[in-house]
Design a protein around this motif. Structure first.
Motif, PDB file in Angstrom:
ATOM      1  N   THR A  21       0.830  -1.200   0.000  1.00  0.00           N
ATOM      2  CA  THR A  21       0.000   0.000   0.000  1.00  0.00           C
ATOM      3  C   THR A  21       0.867   1.253   0.000  1.00  0.00           C
ATOM      4  O   THR A  21       0.602   2.192  -0.737  1.00  0.00           O
ATOM      5  CB  THR A  21      -0.944   0.005   1.212  1.00  0.00           C
ATOM      6  N   GLY A  22       1.911   1.262   0.799  1.00  0.00           N
ATOM      7  CA  GLY A  22       2.801   2.413   0.861  1.00  0.00           C
ATOM      8  C   GLY A  22       3.499   2.656  -0.467  1.00  0.00           C
ATOM      9  O   GLY A  22       3.593   3.788  -0.931  1.00  0.00           O
ATOM     10  N   ALA A  23       3.969   1.596  -1.119  1.00  0.00           N
ATOM     11  CA  ALA A  23       4.638   1.746  -2.413  1.00  0.00           C
ATOM     12  C   ALA A  23       3.673   2.272  -3.459  1.00  0.00           C
ATOM     13  O   ALA A  23       4.000   3.151  -4.251  1.00  0.00           O
ATOM     14  CB  ALA A  23       5.218   0.405  -2.864  1.00  0.00           C
ATOM     15  N   LYS A  24       2.465   1.770  -3.474  1.00  0.00           N
ATOM     16  CA  LYS A  24       1.458   2.237  -4.429  1.00  0.00           C
ATOM     17  C   LYS A  24       1.099   3.696  -4.152  1.00  0.00           C
ATOM     18  O   LYS A  24       0.945   4.486  -5.068  1.00  0.00           O
ATOM     19  CB  LYS A  24       0.191   1.368  -4.373  1.00  0.00           C
ATOM     20  N   TRP A  25       0.965   4.041  -2.880  1.00  0.00           N
ATOM     21  CA  TRP A  25       0.609   5.403  -2.511  1.00  0.00           C
ATOM     22  C   TRP A  25       1.718   6.370  -2.911  1.00  0.00           C
ATOM     23  O   TRP A  25       1.477   7.445  -3.434  1.00  0.00           O
ATOM     24  CB  TRP A  25       0.343   5.475  -1.011  1.00  0.00           C
ATOM     25  N   MET A  26       2.970   5.986  -2.696  1.00  0.00           N
ATOM     26  CA  MET A  26       4.100   6.857  -2.988  1.00  0.00           C
ATOM     27  C   MET A  26       4.275   7.081  -4.485  1.00  0.00           C
ATOM     28  O   MET A  26       4.682   8.153  -4.912  1.00  0.00           O
ATOM     29  CB  MET A  26       5.384   6.281  -2.391  1.00  0.00           C
ATOM     30  N   THR A  27       3.982   6.058  -5.306  1.00  0.00           N
ATOM     31  CA  THR A  27       4.138   6.206  -6.753  1.00  0.00           C
ATOM     32  C   THR A  27       2.908   6.789  -7.407  1.00  0.00           C
ATOM     33  O   THR A  27       2.917   7.103  -8.578  1.00  0.00           O
ATOM     34  CB  THR A  27       4.445   4.853  -7.413  1.00  0.00           C
ATOM     35  N   GLY A  28       1.817   6.907  -6.670  1.00  0.00           N
ATOM     36  CA  GLY A  28       0.590   7.456  -7.235  1.00  0.00           C
ATOM     37  C   GLY A  28      -0.242   6.431  -7.969  1.00  0.00           C
ATOM     38  O   GLY A  28      -1.225   6.763  -8.608  1.00  0.00           O
ATOM     39  N   ASP A  29       0.147   5.158  -7.930  1.00  0.00           N
ATOM     40  CA  ASP A  29      -0.625   4.111  -8.585  1.00  0.00           C
ATOM     41  C   ASP A  29      -1.915   3.852  -7.829  1.00  0.00           C
ATOM     42  O   ASP A  29      -1.972   3.983  -6.613  1.00  0.00           O
ATOM     43  CB  ASP A  29       0.169   2.790  -8.652  1.00  0.00           C
ATOM     44  N   VAL A  30      -2.926   3.461  -8.558  1.00  0.00           N
ATOM     45  CA  VAL A  30      -4.192   3.106  -7.937  1.00  0.00           C
ATOM     46  C   VAL A  30      -4.051   1.696  -7.367  1.00  0.00           C
ATOM     47  O   VAL A  30      -3.564   0.794  -8.033  1.00  0.00           O
ATOM     48  CB  VAL A  30      -5.333   3.150  -8.983  1.00  0.00           C
ATOM     49  N   VAL A  31      -4.463   1.523  -6.119  1.00  0.00           N
ATOM     50  CA  VAL A  31      -4.306   0.238  -5.460  1.00  0.00           C
ATOM     51  C   VAL A  31      -5.418  -0.736  -5.853  1.00  0.00           C
ATOM     52  O   VAL A  31      -5.162  -1.873  -6.155  1.00  0.00           O
ATOM     53  CB  VAL A  31      -4.287   0.415  -3.922  1.00  0.00           C
ATOM     54  N   ASP A  32      -6.651  -0.260  -5.871  1.00  0.00           N
ATOM     55  CA  ASP A  32      -7.783  -1.156  -6.040  1.00  0.00           C
ATOM     56  C   ASP A  32      -8.263  -1.324  -7.470  1.00  0.00           C
ATOM     57  O   ASP A  32      -8.966  -2.279  -7.769  1.00  0.00           O
ATOM     58  CB  ASP A  32      -8.965  -0.673  -5.187  1.00  0.00           C
ATOM     59  N   ALA A  33      -7.973  -0.412  -8.371  1.00  0.00           N
ATOM     60  CA  ALA A  33      -8.523  -0.489  -9.719  1.00  0.00           C
ATOM     61  C   ALA A  33      -7.443  -0.174 -10.744  1.00  0.00           C
ATOM     62  O   ALA A  33      -6.572   0.644 -10.514  1.00  0.00           O
ATOM     63  CB  ALA A  33      -9.676   0.495  -9.871  1.00  0.00           C
ATOM     64  N   GLN A  34      -7.545  -0.837 -11.870  1.00  0.00           N
ATOM     65  CA  GLN A  34      -6.609  -0.587 -12.953  1.00  0.00           C
ATOM     66  C   GLN A  34      -7.127   0.577 -13.790  1.00  0.00           C
ATOM     67  O   GLN A  34      -8.305   0.652 -14.112  1.00  0.00           O
ATOM     68  CB  GLN A  34      -6.488  -1.829 -13.823  1.00  0.00           C
ATOM     69  N   GLY A  35      -6.245   1.505 -14.142  1.00  0.00           N
ATOM     70  CA  GLY A  35      -6.639   2.640 -14.965  1.00  0.00           C
ATOM     71  C   GLY A  35      -6.805   2.230 -16.423  1.00  0.00           C
ATOM     72  O   GLY A  35      -6.431   1.133 -16.831  1.00  0.00           O
ATOM     73  N   ARG A  36      -7.378   3.097 -17.198  1.00  0.00           N
ATOM     74  CA  ARG A  36      -7.570   2.869 -18.631  1.00  0.00           C
ATOM     75  C   ARG A  36      -6.223   2.927 -19.343  1.00  0.00           C
ATOM     76  O   ARG A  36      -5.340   3.694 -18.967  1.00  0.00           O
ATOM     77  CB  ARG A  36      -8.483   3.937 -19.207  1.00  0.00           C
ATOM     78  N   THR A  37      -6.097   2.145 -20.391  1.00  0.00           N
ATOM     79  CA  THR A  37      -4.881   2.136 -21.189  1.00  0.00           C
ATOM     80  C   THR A  37      -4.852   3.389 -22.062  1.00  0.00           C
ATOM     81  O   THR A  37      -5.785   3.625 -22.828  1.00  0.00           O
ATOM     82  CB  THR A  37      -4.836   0.886 -22.086  1.00  0.00           C
ATOM     83  N   PRO A  38      -3.809   4.210 -21.947  1.00  0.00           N
ATOM     84  CA  PRO A  38      -3.740   5.410 -22.775  1.00  0.00           C
ATOM     85  C   PRO A  38      -3.462   5.051 -24.237  1.00  0.00           C
ATOM     86  O   PRO A  38      -2.836   4.034 -24.528  1.00  0.00           O
ATOM     87  CB  PRO A  38      -2.576   6.201 -22.178  1.00  0.00           C
ATOM     88  N   VAL A  39      -3.925   5.886 -25.150  1.00  0.00           N
ATOM     89  CA  VAL A  39      -3.631   5.725 -26.570  1.00  0.00           C
ATOM     90  C   VAL A  39      -2.547   6.742 -26.898  1.00  0.00           C
ATOM     91  O   VAL A  39      -2.798   7.949 -26.934  1.00  0.00           O
ATOM     92  CB  VAL A  39      -4.888   5.937 -27.438  1.00  0.00           C
ATOM     93  N   LYS A  40      -1.336   6.260 -27.107  1.00  0.00           N
ATOM     94  CA  LYS A  40      -0.187   7.134 -27.307  1.00  0.00           C
ATOM     95  C   LYS A  40       0.174   7.227 -28.790  1.00  0.00           C
ATOM     96  O   LYS A  40       0.061   6.255 -29.529  1.00  0.00           O
ATOM     97  CB  LYS A  40       1.013   6.623 -26.523  1.00  0.00           C
ATOM     98  N   LEU A  59      -3.735  10.616 -27.073  1.00  0.00           N
ATOM     99  CA  LEU A  59      -4.996  11.050 -27.677  1.00  0.00           C
ATOM    100  C   LEU A  59      -6.050  11.186 -26.589  1.00  0.00           C
ATOM    101  O   LEU A  59      -6.237  10.265 -25.800  1.00  0.00           O
ATOM    102  CB  LEU A  59      -5.494  10.028 -28.705  1.00  0.00           C
ATOM    103  N   PRO A  60      -6.756  12.310 -26.558  1.00  0.00           N
ATOM    104  CA  PRO A  60      -7.843  12.440 -25.582  1.00  0.00           C
ATOM    105  C   PRO A  60      -9.051  11.626 -26.053  1.00  0.00           C
ATOM    106  O   PRO A  60      -9.435  11.687 -27.215  1.00  0.00           O
ATOM    107  CB  PRO A  60      -8.139  13.940 -25.583  1.00  0.00           C
ATOM    108  N   LEU A  61      -9.601  10.857 -25.152  1.00  0.00           N
ATOM    109  CA  LEU A  61     -10.759  10.020 -25.457  1.00  0.00           C
ATOM    110  C   LEU A  61     -11.937  10.437 -24.592  1.00  0.00           C
ATOM    111  O   LEU A  61     -11.754  10.832 -23.447  1.00  0.00           O
ATOM    112  CB  LEU A  61     -10.431   8.548 -25.201  1.00  0.00           C
ATOM    113  N   LYS A  62     -13.116  10.319 -25.149  1.00  0.00           N
ATOM    114  CA  LYS A  62     -14.338  10.618 -24.407  1.00  0.00           C
ATOM    115  C   LYS A  62     -15.219   9.385 -24.403  1.00  0.00           C
ATOM    116  O   LYS A  62     -15.268   8.647 -25.392  1.00  0.00           O
ATOM    117  CB  LYS A  62     -15.075  11.790 -25.058  1.00  0.00           C
ATOM    118  N   PRO A  63     -15.948   9.162 -23.313  1.00  0.00           N
ATOM    119  CA  PRO A  63     -16.840   8.002 -23.260  1.00  0.00           C
ATOM    120  C   PRO A  63     -17.863   8.039 -24.399  1.00  0.00           C
ATOM    121  O   PRO A  63     -18.400   9.091 -24.728  1.00  0.00           O
ATOM    122  CB  PRO A  63     -17.546   8.145 -21.908  1.00  0.00           C
TER     123      PRO A  63
END
Length: 161
Positions: A21-40, A59-63
């Motif tokens: 939890t501390g490592a995730k918090w320090m790096t800014g990673d989300v602990v409980d959920a995976q973020g969306r894959t960016p389109v680079k 690329l900015p994406l909208k739902p």
């Protein structure tokens, strides 16, 4: 004995949980959920000095609907399927037109005048806009054929940012 086992289990899990939890918090990673894959997108373009420059952007994406995000539409002119073999090598050249190159399988590499090399593998999107100047080198990466879409952009078309 029961208390001893309970204490060992608790003491074993608490440090582990704290570290994760501390490592995730320090790096800014989300602990409980995976973020969306960016389109680079990797963009190459001609700078004011006539040399090919490189930048990357997302690329900015909208739902759109449940489970789907989209970028704004871009006007296109052509679609060409390209296969390059492991022998592919194209010495210094500018892009033949403003185009997107989307790698579907295999890998290639582009090299800039400053020696920087960029690998383009499956799923990579290259925006080639260095249509003047010395350009870049394109080459295959040893292994297997590369399959890509070369997609011509309409005059004045821009990718969303």
């Amino acid at each position: 004995m029961r208390r001893l086992l309970y204490g060992v289990l608790i003491l074993g899990w608490i440090p582990t949980l704290g570290i994760v939890t501390g490592a995730k918090w320090m790096t800014g990673d989300v602990v409980d959920a995976q973020g969306r894959t960016p389109v680079k997108v990797t963009r190459i373009y001609t700078g004011a000095d006539g040399k090919t420059k490189l930048e990357e952007f997302e690329l900015p994406l909208k739902p759109r609907d449940k489970g789907s995000d989209v970028a704004a539409s871009v006007a296109l002119t052509t679609l060409q399927v390209r296969r390059t073999t492991p022998e592919y090598y194209l010495d210094w050249h500018p892009a033949s037109r403003r185009q997107l190159v989307v790698t579907l399988a295999g890998e290639s590499e582009i090299e800039l005048e400053d020696g920087k090399k960029v690998r383009l593998g499956p799923g990579s999107i290259l925006l080639a806009e260095d249509t003047t100047g010395k350009g870049h080198i394109s080459r295959a990466v040893p292994g297997k054929d590369r399959i890509a879409f070369d997609i011509g952009l309409a005059d004045g078309a821009t990718l969303p940012r």
